[in-house]
Design an enzyme around this catalytic site. Structure first.
Site, PDB file in Angstrom:
ATOM      1  N   TYR A 103      -4.671   3.794   7.633  1.00 17.23           N
ATOM      2  CA  TYR A 103      -6.069   3.320   7.576  1.00 17.23           C
ATOM      3  C   TYR A 103      -6.841   3.712   8.824  1.00 17.23           C
ATOM      4  O   TYR A 103      -6.714   4.826   9.302  1.00 17.23           O
ATOM      5  CB  TYR A 103      -6.133   1.791   7.377  1.00 17.23           C
ATOM      6  CG  TYR A 103      -5.169   1.292   6.361  1.00 17.23           C
ATOM      7  CD1 TYR A 103      -5.318   1.646   5.031  1.00 17.23           C
ATOM      8  CD2 TYR A 103      -4.100   0.509   6.719  1.00 17.23           C
ATOM      9  CE1 TYR A 103      -4.433   1.198   4.089  1.00 17.23           C
ATOM     10  CE2 TYR A 103      -3.205   0.051   5.782  1.00 17.23           C
ATOM     11  CZ  TYR A 103      -3.373   0.402   4.465  1.00 17.23           C
ATOM     12  OH  TYR A 103      -2.495  -0.035   3.542  1.00 17.23           O
ATOM     13  N   SER A 152       0.799  -1.237   0.000  1.00 20.37           N
ATOM     14  CA  SER A 152       0.000   0.000   0.000  1.00 20.37           C
ATOM     15  C   SER A 152       0.824   1.277   0.000  1.00 20.37           C
ATOM     16  O   SER A 152       0.278   2.352  -0.253  1.00 20.37           O
ATOM     17  CB  SER A 152      -0.939   0.023   1.200  1.00 20.37           C
ATOM     18  OG  SER A 152      -2.077  -0.716   0.895  1.00 20.37           O
ATOM     19  N   LYS A 212       0.612   3.404  -3.023  1.00 16.29           N
ATOM     20  CA  LYS A 212      -0.548   4.266  -3.301  1.00 16.29           C
ATOM     21  C   LYS A 212      -0.151   5.742  -3.324  1.00 16.29           C
ATOM     22  O   LYS A 212      -0.798   6.546  -3.993  1.00 16.29           O
ATOM     23  CB  LYS A 212      -1.634   4.028  -2.249  1.00 16.29           C
ATOM     24  CG  LYS A 212      -2.260   2.624  -2.346  1.00 16.29           C
ATOM     25  CD  LYS A 212      -3.112   2.293  -1.134  1.00 16.29           C
ATOM     26  CE  LYS A 212      -3.700   0.886  -1.249  1.00 16.29           C
ATOM     27  NZ  LYS A 212      -4.372   0.449  -0.002  1.00 16.29           N
ATOM     28  N   VAL A 266       1.135  -3.857   3.779  1.00 10.93           N
ATOM     29  CA  VAL A 266       0.982  -5.156   4.453  1.00 10.93           C
ATOM     30  C   VAL A 266       2.230  -6.037   4.428  1.00 10.93           C
ATOM     31  O   VAL A 266       2.229  -7.090   5.048  1.00 10.93           O
ATOM     32  CB  VAL A 266      -0.196  -6.011   3.925  1.00 10.93           C
ATOM     33  CG1 VAL A 266      -1.515  -5.537   4.463  1.00 10.93           C
ATOM     34  CG2 VAL A 266      -0.176  -6.152   2.437  1.00 10.93           C
ATOM     35  N   TYR A 304      -2.445  -2.048 -10.571  1.00 12.61           N
ATOM     36  CA  TYR A 304      -2.461  -1.966  -9.103  1.00 12.61           C
ATOM     37  C   TYR A 304      -1.594  -3.081  -8.488  1.00 12.61           C
ATOM     38  O   TYR A 304      -0.775  -2.823  -7.596  1.00 12.61           O
ATOM     39  CB  TYR A 304      -3.910  -2.062  -8.607  1.00 12.61           C
ATOM     40  CG  TYR A 304      -4.029  -2.123  -7.110  1.00 12.61           C
ATOM     41  CD1 TYR A 304      -3.813  -0.994  -6.322  1.00 12.61           C
ATOM     42  CD2 TYR A 304      -4.341  -3.317  -6.460  1.00 12.61           C
ATOM     43  CE1 TYR A 304      -3.904  -1.057  -4.939  1.00 12.61           C
ATOM     44  CE2 TYR A 304      -4.440  -3.390  -5.084  1.00 12.61           C
ATOM     45  CZ  TYR A 304      -4.218  -2.254  -4.325  1.00 12.61           C
ATOM     46  OH  TYR A 304      -4.296  -2.320  -2.952  1.00 12.61           O
TER      47      TYR A 304
HETATM   48  N1  GLN Z   1      -1.639  -5.351  -2.182  1.00  6.92           N
HETATM   49  C1  GLN Z   1      -2.359  -5.179  -0.958  1.00  6.92           C
HETATM   50  C2  GLN Z   1      -3.844  -5.351  -1.182  1.00  6.92           C
HETATM   51  O1  GLN Z   1      -4.344  -4.857  -2.127  1.00  6.92           O
HETATM   52  C3  GLN Z   1      -2.099  -3.824  -0.400  1.00  6.92           C
HETATM   53  C4  GLN Z   1      -2.818  -3.599   0.902  1.00  6.92           C
HETATM   54  C5  GLN Z   1      -1.965  -3.029   1.957  1.00  6.92           C
HETATM   55  O2  GLN Z   1      -0.740  -2.971   1.876  1.00  6.92           O
HETATM   56  N2  GLN Z   1      -2.600  -2.663   3.021  1.00  6.92           N
HETATM   57  O3  GLN Z   1      -4.546  -5.955  -0.412  1.00  6.92           O
END
Ligand code: GLN
Length: 307
Positions: free
Chosen positions: A243, A66, A69, A261, A192
């Protein structure tokens, strides 16, 4: 820095003090390839204008997840302008998990913000380019300019997520239905998943943090993106970067930050330095347990909360 502190020693102490906190977390299981991580890894790095300080496992590669992003959002804002971006994605934090679908059918019928998966997938659809490769090249190009080196992706993580990313696939098709995703759904998902599997290490992340801290200036003093775009994205990092853990993080650490993550956290101390952590065991909100405890400790010692 001129505080008289021995930074290398301080970071080393913090890593060893916080490493055992990994016991309170878990590796993510929903991306099969990430289950193979080592939860005992821990690293912290701090990049000032002149120097990189680091301790622990700062040279172990992991996927951005993430944290990617923030780069696609920077590119989308630069290339399409804020108005076009915020027509498809909101600017409000949410108390829901990062992969939640619930707000898409309620509220404004658009993803609440660009840091949760739904919002980030909508943002990916706005990256210009005729092919996925070309679009990916814009995101990767920005990162390469910041890091001044070529980047690669982890093919196994990419495939793993592409094969098992059913929830992200549902989010993307739902976004298409509510007119928040431009173009072909599978191509946007491919972009993505690719951006999520870009490989970095903790030292890289600290350098990226410094890029944000100096409003888009890289080591060579060249503005890579507008200061306005960096300010917007940094603000999202404060309100939504962790988040539904963003509020508590703001209280405990108090800086713009973005987690992923695979266990990385990118942190920005505006005008001063970049700080980054790595620790693969996650709390229930998907944030690195060891990473948060290291940043909390460092924020106390250096008193760098922006609030
Ligand atoms: N690739 C992960 C997903 O889409 C990214 C989510 C994350 O890092 N929180 O679930």
């Amino acid at each position: 820095m001129s505080t008289g502190l021995d930074f290398a020693a301080l970071l080393g102490e913090i890593v060893e003090e916080c490493r055992p906190h990994a016991e309170r977390g878990q590796l993510p299981t929903y991306i099969p390839e990430l289950r193979k991580g080592n939860p005992r890894l821990a690293g912290i790095a701090l990049q000032t204008a002149r120097e990189l300080y680091e301790a622990g496992d700062t040279r172990v590669n992991f996927t951005l997840q993430s944290i990617s992003k923030v780069f696609s959002l920077l590119v989308a804002i630069e290339e399409r302008g804020p108005e076009a971006v915020f027509a498809k994605v909101g600017a409000e934090p949410t108390g829901d998990p990062f992969n939640s679908i619930v707000k898409l059918e309620t509220a404004e019928k658009k993803p609440p913000n660009p840091m949760i998966n739904a919002g980030a997938i909508a943002v990916c659809s706005l990256i210009p380019g005729a092919t996925v490769e070309e679009r990916f090249g814009r995101i990767a190009g920005l990162l390469e300019a910041i890091l001044e080196r070529p980047i690669t992706i982890d093919e196994a993580v990419y495939r793993s997520e592409k094969e098992t990313g059913h929830r992200n696939r549902s989010l993307a098709y739902f976004l298409k239905d509510i007119n928040c995703l431009e173009g072909d759904v599978e191509e946007v998902l491919d972009l993505y998943f690719r951006q999520c599997s870009i490989l970095v290490n903790c030292a890289d992340l600290a350098r990226i943090g410094m890029f944000f801290a100096t409003k888009g200036i890289n080591g060579a003093d060249t503005p890579l993106v507008s200061a306005r775009a960096v300010r917007l994205v940094s603000t999202f990092m404060v309100t939504c970067g962790m988040y539904n853990g963003s509020g508590e993080f703001a209280i405990q650490v108090g800086i713009p930050a973005k987690s992923g993550v695979s266990g990385g956290i990118l942190g920005v101390v505006p005008g001063r330095f970049g700080v980054a952590t790595f620790g693969p065991a996650l709390d229930r909100k998907g944030n690195s347990v060891v990473g948060i405890s290291m940043l909390k400790r460092l924020s106390e010692v250096l008193d760098f909360s922006i609030f």
